[in-house]
Write an enzyme that holds these catalytic residues in place. Structure first.
Site, PDB file in Angstrom:
ATOM      1  N   ARG A 123       0.811  -0.916   0.347  1.00 45.35           N
ATOM      2  CA  ARG A 123      -0.013   0.259  -0.047  1.00 45.35           C
ATOM      3  C   ARG A 123       0.651   1.881   0.157  1.00 45.35           C
ATOM      4  NH1 ARG A 123      -3.596  -2.781   3.236  1.00 45.35           N
ATOM      5  NH2 ARG A 123      -5.227  -3.464   1.821  1.00 45.35           N
ATOM      6  N   LYS A 229       8.616  22.390 -14.096  1.00 41.47           N
ATOM      7  CA  LYS A 229       7.880  21.750 -13.728  1.00 41.47           C
ATOM      8  C   LYS A 229       6.974  22.079 -12.039  1.00 41.47           C
ATOM      9  CE  LYS A 229       6.597  16.799 -14.195  1.00 41.47           C
ATOM     10  NZ  LYS A 229       6.736  15.637 -15.515  1.00 41.47           N
ATOM     11  N   HIS A 250       1.952  15.700 -26.272  1.00 44.80           N
ATOM     12  CA  HIS A 250       1.865  13.863 -26.147  1.00 44.80           C
ATOM     13  C   HIS A 250       0.042  13.468 -26.697  1.00 44.80           C
ATOM     14  CE1 HIS A 250       4.776  15.425 -23.443  1.00 44.80           C
ATOM     15  NE2 HIS A 250       4.796  13.939 -23.534  1.00 44.80           N
TER      16      HIS A 250
END
Ligand code: GLY
Length: 371
Positions: A123, A229, A250
């Site tokens: 997890r 970014k 993209h």
């Protein structure tokens, strides 16, 4: 040589991207604070490991960390359910615990695969990115997108899972082949094209220096991309808005990759290069930006040795309908209509929702695809 540290401001999940030459020699000292259990699994691209693994492992061990290495075959095929199953099984066999750390050491394939494994292993465990390609240093290692591909398309199964640290060692790019370097440069150009006209001007004048890995030019280019970014990710981690701009080129590019296959005939950066040129040509065709800007974008891409057209690609002439069908699988598509990142000018991209698939179809025919 100086190092630059760019913070990614995500509150409790904030981290730094360190950019500089010779960072893997210092990796142990940089990573140890994130690893109180002192146990690390390095998930490495097999080719990268052969070239640089000993230096990384030496540095980690010198800082008192216990290190196991799992190598991943190079190439996009590793970013698959099979690749994920194999990596997860090896991590379980090592008995890696939640308090241990994973280090992704390679390009975008290893970063995305190991990052996704880190997101779901027991997890979720912490991981550090050590990107070894230009593409991974300027884009995929920063921002926490992790994923695998399926035959239906790229990155369709994944999770947001931020790394604790990113070490972008620019000296690792010295062993990168020129084609991979150019492919990464497509993502560098993307930043200028989408949001920073002055950076685009600088790139036009410094393309050769960056591709030749001239240290100051390379360091400036990588730091500028990462800073942009980091700012976008801090503002919009889960891509509810502005982060989508990072997908310039993209939607067109992923359709080509899905059509050609992910076996290296067309590198991701090459697909993005064609996709950026197409996004600008499509914008010009729709009257959104000037034909002059579209030509300038195309010339800069071509000047770095990257493709800008469909002609010459394996699989040409593509069926326009199949390309549009791939675009409808895109994560940005909603209710059958397409979302594209288009441009008003160099450095001024925007998200265009509800783009008519018929207009895209007609554009692709004009680009040489067949009906
Ligand atoms: N590579 C696009 C993004 O990280 O959002």
């Amino acid at each position: 040589m100086t190092q630059t540290s760019v913070p990614v401001g995500l509150g409790g999940r904030a981290y730094d991207v360190i950019i500089g030459h010779g960072l893997i020699e210092q990796a142990g000292a940089a990573i140890a604070p994130f690893c109180p259990a002192r146990r690390v699994a390095v998930v490495a691209d097999a080719s990268v490991h052969a070239l640089h693994g000993a230096r990384l492992i030496g540095s980690l061990q010198a800082s008192g960390l216990k290190v196991d290495v799992i190598t991943v075959p190079p190439g996009e095929a590793s970013k698959s359910f099979e690749g994920l199953a194999s990596l997860s099984d090896q991590l379980l066999a090592l008995g890696l615990d939640r308090g241990d750390l994973m280090v992704a050491f390679g390009g975008g394939v290893v970063g995305d695969l190991a990052g996704f494994a880190a997101a779901i292993y027991k997890r979720g465990i912490d991981f550090v990115q050590i990107p070894t390609t230009l593409l991974a240093q300027v884009d995929s290692s920063v921002g926490g997108k992790t994923a695998i591909d399926t035959p239906r398309g790229k990155n369709l199964i994944g999770a947001f899972h931020q790394p604790r640290l990113v070490l972008a060692d620019l000296s690792l790019l010295d062993t990168l082949n020129d084609r991979e370097m150019r492919a990464g440069f497509a993502e560098v150009l993307k930043y200028g094209l989408l949001g920073d006209a002055a950076f685009f001007d600088w790139l036009e004048a410094n393309t050769a220096a960056v591709l030749a890995r001239q240290p100051e030019a390379l360091s400036h280019a990588v730091a500028a991309c990462v800073a942009m970014k980091a700012q976008i990710v801090a503002e919009d981690e889960r891509e509810a808005g502005r982060r989508a701009l990072l997908n310039l080129g993209h939607t067109f590019g992923h359709a080509l990759e899905a059509e050609i296959g992910f076996d290296g005939e067309l590198l991701h950066g090459e697909a993005v290069a064609i996709g950026c040129a197409q996004a600008f040509r499509f914008s010009a065709a729709q009257g959104l930006c000037s034909g002059q800007d579209a030509l300038r974008a195309e010339r800069a891409i071509a000047a770095s040795g990257l493709p800008t057209q469909l002609s010459g690609l394996p699989g040409m002439p593509f069926e326009a309908e199949r390309l549009v069908a791939h675009m409808q699988q895109d994560k940005k598509a909603q209710g059958g209509s397409l979302t594209f990142i288009l441009a008003k000018a160099i450095g001024a991209a925007f998200t265009a929702k509800a783009v008519d698939p018929k207009a895209v179809f007609a554009f692709l025919i004009g680009e040489g695809a067949r009906p």
